[in-house]
Design a protein around this motif. Structure first.
Motif, PDB file in Angstrom:
ATOM      1  N   LEU A   1       0.823  -1.218   0.000  1.00 12.52           N
ATOM      2  CA  LEU A   1       0.000   0.000   0.000  1.00 12.52           C
ATOM      3  C   LEU A   1       0.857   1.268   0.000  1.00 12.52           C
ATOM      4  O   LEU A   1       0.476   2.277  -0.596  1.00 12.52           O
ATOM      5  CB  LEU A   1      -0.933  -0.008   1.212  1.00 12.52           C
ATOM      6  N   LEU A   2       1.998   1.234   0.645  1.00 13.20           N
ATOM      7  CA  LEU A   2       2.903   2.373   0.649  1.00 13.20           C
ATOM      8  C   LEU A   2       3.382   2.683  -0.764  1.00 13.20           C
ATOM      9  O   LEU A   2       3.381   3.850  -1.192  1.00 13.20           O
ATOM     10  CB  LEU A   2       4.099   2.101   1.568  1.00 13.20           C
ATOM     11  N   GLY A   3       3.759   1.663  -1.505  1.00 12.05           N
ATOM     12  CA  GLY A   3       4.209   1.869  -2.879  1.00 12.05           C
ATOM     13  C   GLY A   3       3.103   2.377  -3.788  1.00 12.05           C
ATOM     14  O   GLY A   3       3.276   3.327  -4.558  1.00 12.05           O
ATOM     15  N   VAL A   4       1.930   1.760  -3.693  1.00  6.18           N
ATOM     16  CA  VAL A   4       0.798   2.173  -4.515  1.00  6.18           C
ATOM     17  C   VAL A   4       0.336   3.580  -4.134  1.00  6.18           C
ATOM     18  O   VAL A   4       0.024   4.408  -5.006  1.00  6.18           O
ATOM     19  CB  VAL A   4      -0.359   1.150  -4.380  1.00  6.18           C
ATOM     20  N   GLY A   5       0.312   3.862  -2.829  1.00  6.25           N
ATOM     21  CA  GLY A   5      -0.105   5.207  -2.386  1.00  6.25           C
ATOM     22  C   GLY A   5       0.844   6.298  -2.849  1.00  6.25           C
ATOM     23  O   GLY A   5       0.432   7.380  -3.223  1.00  6.25           O
ATOM     24  N   THR A   6       2.144   6.003  -2.845  1.00  8.40           N
ATOM     25  CA  THR A   6       3.123   6.971  -3.306  1.00  8.40           C
ATOM     26  C   THR A   6       2.951   7.267  -4.788  1.00  8.40           C
ATOM     27  O   THR A   6       2.985   8.439  -5.233  1.00  8.40           O
ATOM     28  CB  THR A   6       4.544   6.454  -3.026  1.00  8.40           C
ATOM     29  N   VAL A   7       2.717   6.222  -5.575  1.00 11.62           N
ATOM     30  CA  VAL A   7       2.492   6.416  -7.023  1.00 11.62           C
ATOM     31  C   VAL A   7       1.205   7.202  -7.249  1.00 11.62           C
ATOM     32  O   VAL A   7       1.155   8.120  -8.078  1.00 11.62           O
ATOM     33  CB  VAL A   7       2.464   5.051  -7.743  1.00 11.62           C
ATOM     34  N   ALA A   8       0.129   6.843  -6.501  1.00  7.64           N
ATOM     35  CA  ALA A   8      -1.145   7.524  -6.682  1.00  7.64           C
ATOM     36  C   ALA A   8      -1.039   8.988  -6.248  1.00  7.64           C
ATOM     37  O   ALA A   8      -1.626   9.879  -6.866  1.00  7.64           O
ATOM     38  CB  ALA A   8      -2.229   6.817  -5.872  1.00  7.64           C
ATOM     39  N   PHE A   9      -0.304   9.261  -5.183  1.00  4.67           N
ATOM     40  CA  PHE A   9      -0.127  10.642  -4.706  1.00  4.67           C
ATOM     41  C   PHE A   9       0.631  11.474  -5.741  1.00  4.67           C
ATOM     42  O   PHE A   9       0.310  12.620  -5.977  1.00  4.67           O
ATOM     43  CB  PHE A   9       0.597  10.624  -3.376  1.00  4.67           C
TER      44      PHE A   9
END
Length: 113
Positions: free
Chosen positions: A103-111
């Motif tokens: 989730l950290l990786g996906v959230g960083t990309v989405a942000f």
């Protein structure tokens, strides 16, 4: 060079007898046709360092159980539950950590998007 002991075919296409060579005889015992059992000599180390480490391991942990004794050695439930439940709890913690990394990786990309 070919093996001097030929394999003998059985009734099934994959069945054959395993030849025991004279140099392997002290390490294996034939239990039944096609079933070999390792003797304790097969597990003994051959180097001086290996023998020393095995001696220390035997002093600390005791003699290893044979294959026949493994079937009779069981933990009662009152001992097994506290011993093995901690393993389950730690596995659950690792799964949560792995999900958070994803989730950290996906959230960083989405942000960033």
């Amino acid at each position: 060079m070919s093996d001097p002991t030929p394999l003998v075919s059985g009734r099934e296409p994959t069945a054959h007898t395993d030849p025991i060579h004279p140099e392997e005889a002290p390490y294996f015992r034939r239990e039944a046709p096609g079933v070999l059992s390792a003797l304790p000599a097969a597990e003994e180390p051959t180097t001086p360092l290996g023998r020393s480490l095995a001696r220390v391991r035997r002093i600390v942990f005791g003699r290893p159980l044979g294959s026949e004794a493994d079937l009779t050695e069981r933990l009662p439930k009152w001992k097994a539950l506290p011993v093995f439940s901690s393993d389950i709890l730690s596995s659950v913690a690792y799964a949560t950590q792995a999900m958070l990394y994803t989730l950290l990786g996906v959230g960083t990309v989405a942000f960033g998007w």
